[in-house]
Design a protein around this motif. Structure first.
Motif, PDB file in Angstrom:
ATOM      1  N   LYS A  99      40.532  37.040  35.737  1.00  0.00           N
ATOM      2  CA  LYS A  99      39.546  36.390  35.080  1.00  0.00           C
ATOM      3  C   LYS A  99      38.249  37.334  34.731  1.00  0.00           C
ATOM      4  O   LYS A  99      37.589  37.111  33.589  1.00  0.00           O
ATOM      5  CB  LYS A  99      38.866  35.111  35.798  1.00  0.00           C
ATOM      6  CG  LYS A  99      39.904  34.124  35.865  1.00  0.00           C
ATOM      7  CD  LYS A  99      39.139  32.944  36.523  1.00  0.00           C
ATOM      8  CE  LYS A  99      38.626  32.123  35.412  1.00  0.00           C
ATOM      9  NZ  LYS A  99      38.129  30.810  35.683  1.00  0.00           N
ATOM     10  N   THR A 128      34.550  34.953  36.550  1.00  0.00           N
ATOM     11  CA  THR A 128      34.910  34.396  37.853  1.00  0.00           C
ATOM     12  C   THR A 128      33.696  33.923  38.399  1.00  0.00           C
ATOM     13  O   THR A 128      32.610  34.335  38.560  1.00  0.00           O
ATOM     14  CB  THR A 128      35.417  35.728  38.915  1.00  0.00           C
ATOM     15  OG1 THR A 128      36.625  36.148  38.278  1.00  0.00           O
ATOM     16  CG2 THR A 128      35.567  34.950  40.458  1.00  0.00           C
ATOM     17  N   ASP A 169      36.305  29.429  41.795  1.00  0.00           N
ATOM     18  CA  ASP A 169      37.601  30.298  41.442  1.00  0.00           C
ATOM     19  C   ASP A 169      38.172  30.934  42.711  1.00  0.00           C
ATOM     20  O   ASP A 169      39.208  31.001  43.010  1.00  0.00           O
ATOM     21  CB  ASP A 169      37.374  31.299  40.253  1.00  0.00           C
ATOM     22  CG  ASP A 169      36.968  30.617  38.951  1.00  0.00           C
ATOM     23  OD1 ASP A 169      37.548  29.502  38.809  1.00  0.00           O
ATOM     24  OD2 ASP A 169      36.215  31.141  38.264  1.00  0.00           O
ATOM     25  N   ILE A 170      37.134  31.725  43.354  1.00  0.00           N
ATOM     26  CA  ILE A 170      37.486  32.720  44.519  1.00  0.00           C
ATOM     27  C   ILE A 170      37.973  31.564  45.824  1.00  0.00           C
ATOM     28  O   ILE A 170      39.067  31.863  46.245  1.00  0.00           O
ATOM     29  CB  ILE A 170      36.455  33.526  45.007  1.00  0.00           C
ATOM     30  CG1 ILE A 170      36.021  34.500  43.828  1.00  0.00           C
ATOM     31  CG2 ILE A 170      36.765  34.362  46.363  1.00  0.00           C
ATOM     32  CD1 ILE A 170      34.718  35.193  44.238  1.00  0.00           C
ATOM     33  N   CYS A 203      40.981  37.190  41.401  1.00  0.00           N
ATOM     34  CA  CYS A 203      40.114  36.733  40.269  1.00  0.00           C
ATOM     35  C   CYS A 203      39.593  37.735  39.444  1.00  0.00           C
ATOM     36  O   CYS A 203      39.520  37.518  38.166  1.00  0.00           O
ATOM     37  CB  CYS A 203      39.271  35.772  40.647  1.00  0.00           C
ATOM     38  SG  CYS A 203      39.585  34.322  41.493  1.00  0.00           S
ATOM     39  N   MET A 218      32.672  40.361  45.063  1.00  0.00           N
ATOM     40  CA  MET A 218      33.298  40.898  44.059  1.00  0.00           C
ATOM     41  C   MET A 218      33.290  42.600  43.985  1.00  0.00           C
ATOM     42  O   MET A 218      34.419  43.096  43.452  1.00  0.00           O
ATOM     43  CB  MET A 218      32.603  40.377  42.947  1.00  0.00           C
ATOM     44  CG  MET A 218      32.993  38.855  42.468  1.00  0.00           C
ATOM     45  SD  MET A 218      34.701  38.618  42.168  1.00  0.00           S
ATOM     46  CE  MET A 218      34.760  39.014  40.408  1.00  0.00           C
TER      47      MET A 218
END
Length: 198
Positions: free
Chosen positions: A18, A23, A27-28, A14, A50
């Motif tokens: 993105k 993100t 999404d993850i 991601c 992240m």
């Protein structure tokens, strides 16, 4: 792999696809196949995950560039030739990892909004300087003394980030390694304004 590793891999994807800001936790989850609650369970928050993904991507790049530059220290190569080859190799790696370097710049832009991110980034900065000394000097990280990190590490980090930002702006204007080395030599000798060597 377990959910923790799946989440990390999903976050890495991601981050590259993105970026940091766009993100979401969902999404993850979609990229990893894990569930939403597992982010909090394994990492505490999306931002911590992240950051882990970002650090892992940086570590992966360091390993790749180290392998790429192994031949730069061939016998008979002068110090200046080796330095120029390392610079050219690093700049060449930017194109191969364009999304990663764009994500790096985005992460830097987030430091002011996330004090915990800035603290974490600051905590690993000495390792980054140590890694760059190892790359430029052609040695393993374990062979880099603390004094080199506190001196040449700062120089190499400044050189590296300067080349990286210039490359992101316009890859065509990034100098060749030999020109950077010549510029460094001239700056140290005090001959910056003299006519170039033939």
């Amino acid at each position: 792999m377990g959910h923790r590793e799946d989440l990390l891999d999903g976050a890495k994807r991601c981050l590259l696809e993105k970026g940091w800001v766009r993100t979401t936790a969902r999404d993850i989850v979609a990229a990893s196949g894990a569930n939403l609650a597992s982010i909090g369970y394994h990492y505490g928050s999306k931002d911590v995950l992240m950051m882990e993904a970002f650090l892992k991507l940086t570590e992966d790049w360091g390993e790749r560039i180290g392998r790429t530059l192994e031949g730069a220290a061939e016998p008979g190569v002068t110090r200046e030739e080796r330095m120029a080859a390392v610079i050219d190799g690093i700049v060449g790696s930017f194109a191969a990892d364009r999304r990663f370097w764009a994500a790096q710049l985005e992460v830097m832009g987030q430091l002011g909004n996330h004090p915990e991110l800035r603290e974490r980034f600051a905590a690993v900065l000495p390792q980054g300087r140590e890694g760059l000394v190892a790359i430029f000097e052609g040695v393993d990280d374990t062979e880099v003394p603390g004094g080199a990190v506190r001196t040449a590490g700062y120089l190499y980090y400044a050189l590296f980030t300067g080349l990286w930002v210039q490359w992101l702006i316009d890859p065509q204007q990034v100098p060749k390694g030999r020109d950077v080395v010549e510029g460094m030599r001239r700056a140290l000798e005090g001959t910056v304004l003299d006519a170039p060597r033939k």
